[in-house]
Enzyme design. Structure first.
Site, PDB file in Angstrom:
ATOM      1  N   GLU A  44       8.492  -6.057   3.601  1.00 36.15           N
ATOM      2  CA  GLU A  44       8.742  -4.866   2.791  1.00 36.15           C
ATOM      3  C   GLU A  44       8.680  -3.562   3.573  1.00 36.15           C
ATOM      4  OE1 GLU A  44       4.287  -5.825   2.311  1.00 36.15           O
ATOM      5  OE2 GLU A  44       6.174  -6.885   2.621  1.00 36.15           O
ATOM      6  N   HIS A  95       5.097  -8.695   7.107  1.00 32.78           N
ATOM      7  CA  HIS A  95       5.428  -7.910   5.910  1.00 32.78           C
ATOM      8  C   HIS A  95       6.915  -7.552   5.917  1.00 32.78           C
ATOM      9  CE1 HIS A  95       1.372  -7.225   4.278  1.00 32.78           C
ATOM     10  NE2 HIS A  95       0.979  -7.301   5.546  1.00 32.78           N
ATOM     11  N   CYS A 102       1.835 -12.673   3.932  1.00 28.64           N
ATOM     12  CA  CYS A 102       0.574 -12.419   4.635  1.00 28.64           C
ATOM     13  C   CYS A 102      -0.581 -13.190   3.981  1.00 28.64           C
ATOM     14  CB  CYS A 102       0.306 -10.921   4.714  1.00 28.64           C
ATOM     15  SG  CYS A 102      -0.863 -10.489   6.029  1.00 28.64           S
TER      16      CYS A 102
END
Length: 512
Positions: A172, A170, A79
């Site tokens: 994660e 993202h 990001c």
């Protein structure tokens, strides 16, 4: 041990990146973006640049010189990390027509190891107000979405000594369905990690390090009955045995029967623990106090006084052990700055200096869920490993307003019924944290032919990973009804029970 360095630019997801890597058995460390790191260290295998609430086009943007890192290690930009890379090497980052937040689908344009094993069209999670509209010279776009031209890109071979891959989304978060595969590709196929960081390896390396550090020195540890301090005690016990003495202080604010039950459990674990019943000292100091922060300060002060008095009875002590865990460490060096107020239940601030002792913190690299896994590997009983978090100030912040012994006992009785019911119904292990709160209000009730005017109990049950955010638990109505009936029927002084359905944020888990 080998590790991945994560540079934090202030993203709400930075801790989550670290957790995901550790779930893949790779140790990770979070550092502020401006921390000086020796990248000649062979144990550092790669670097991740986190997201950020800032824009790379802001005057106050956070800047990191990426090129020197790429001379030493491979890098993954996420990001803001991707946008910083594009901006720094001559690409274009522009404000999006609208903020892209939520699910999107990336389409692979070029094959690359970072996307190996990832579907040609894969769901990801976006959260950005800027978009990369052009990659720098010497970089290649690997994937896009229907609304942004650059979702994944990389530096071409030879552009730097080591390559950098960048993701606009993202990986994660769980909404990125193949994010784990992408992170695994980076740590294994690009950074070359062997994925050997496990609870067993942590125990072995930590016990060996503690033996080297402490030698034959004597150590004292403040125990609370919670999983953090207990796991710390077990590691120290494996390392130095009888040179460790635990001190378990009863502040009169524990759960019902907790002092005697926990002491007995510690005895069964083979730990050398001194139990100190200082409940009268705490309750007398807290009498009439209603302000939450004042309660915390009094409890912290009295605890230090009691702990200091007890520790002075022991000869030749050189170390104070604490159950500090990684979120506390990260918070103290956060990009956003140290916390303005450190709650008294985190760590016993001031004790090492006051006692003229050195500090040892065996768990300072672990997240809470990792502490539990280590506890399981050490063979701790479920009563410790699965125990809900309980605040250091205990009932002092679960009895709202002015404290009295009567109010504390009312809440202890109600809490005992609540927790017992959660356990017998099978709900205890489905909840992250639960407890009762005694409200400083009375209401009218009817019992038999009598009118009552008694206190109200609020039930709190939440689910969370680390306490940073929390959702209220959807307990069955039937169970709530049983709990309410039993509390009202068995605890004289309570005639009303309510259930707290607030999330964190905007509420907090505890009420004070």
């Amino acid at each position: 041990m080998e590790k991945i360095i994560i540079f934090d630019f202030g993203s709400q997801y930075t801790q989550l990146i670290a957790r995901r890597l550790r779930e893949l058995n790779v140790f990770s460390e979070i550092h502020p973006y401006n921390k000086n790191i020796d990248f000649d260290d062979p144990l550092i295998k790669g670097v991740i640049l986190s997201g950020s609430p800032f824009s790379v086009n802001d005057e106050n943007r956070l800047i990191l010189d990426i090129e020197p890192i790429l001379e030493k290690k491979p890098v993954l930009g996420i990001c803001y990390g991707a946008q910083l890379t594009a901006s720094q090497f001559g690409g274009k980052v522009e404000k999006s027509d609208k903020r892209e937040y939520g699910k999107a689908s990336i389409t692979t344009l070029e094959n690359d190891v970072i996307l190996e094993g990832v579907s040609a069209s894969s769901q990801v999670w976006m959260s950005h107000g800027d978009s990369i509209t052009a990659v720098p010279e010497g970089f290649t776009i690997l994937a896009n979405t229907s609304s942004i031209p650059v979702a994944v890109f990389k530096s071409n071979p030879g552009r730097f000594k080591h390559d950098i891959r960048c993701l606009q989304f993202h990986p994660e978060v769980t909404h990125t369905l193949e994010g784990e595969q992408i992170l695994d590709n980076f740590i294994t196929k690009i950074a070359g990690c062997t994925k050997d960081w496990t609870p067993d390896s942590f125990i072995d390396s930590t016990v060996a390090a503690l033996r080297t550090q402490l030698k034959d020195d004597k150590v004292i540890l403040g125990l609370s009955g919670g999983v953090d301090s207990t796991v710390a005690a077990m590691l120290l016990n494996k390392a130095i045995g009888k040179n460790l003495t635990g001190i378990f202080v009863n502040n009169g604010l524990l759960r019902k029967n907790e002092f005697s039950e926990v002491l007995e459990s510690y005895k069964e674990l083979g730990l050398q623990v001194v139990g100190v019943d200082a409940s009268e000292d705490f309750l007398s100091e807290l009498s009439g106090i209603s302000d939450p922060e004042q309660k915390r300060k009094i409890i912290g002060r009295v605890f230090i006084e009691v702990f200091e008095a007890e520790s002075k009875k022991m000869k030749d002590v050189k170390w104070l052990a604490q159950g500090t865990i990684y979120p506390d460490v990260i918070e103290s060096v956060s990009v956003k700055g140290p916390s303005a107020t450190i709650k008294s239940h985190h760590n016993v601030g001031g004790l090492p200096d006051k006692l003229d002792l050195e500090l040892v913190e065996p768990l300072r690299t672990l997240f809470k869920d990792e502490v539990r896994r280590v506890g399981n590997t050490l063979g701790l009983p479920h009563s410790f490993v699965g125990r809900h978090p309980f605040p250091g100030p205990g009932m002092a912040i679960r009895v709202l307003g002015e404290l009295t012994k009567e109010k504390i006992q009312l809440n202890q009785e109600a809490d005992h019924i609540y927790i017992s019911k959660l356990k017998s119904s099978g709900w205890y292990d489905k909840v992250w944290q639960a407890g009762t709160i005694l409200l400083p209000v009375k209401s009218v009730g009817v019992m038999g032919d009598e009118r009552t005017y008694e206190y109200t109990i609020a039930l709190r049950a939440v689910n969370s990973n680390d306490g940073m955010t929390a959702e209220w638990t959807n307990l069955p109505y039937e169970l709530l009804g049983e709990i309410s009936n039993e509390i009202i029927n068995q605890v004289k002084g309570i005639n009303r029970v309510v259930y707290d359905i607030s999330t964190k944020p905007p509420a907090t888990i505890e009420w004070e």
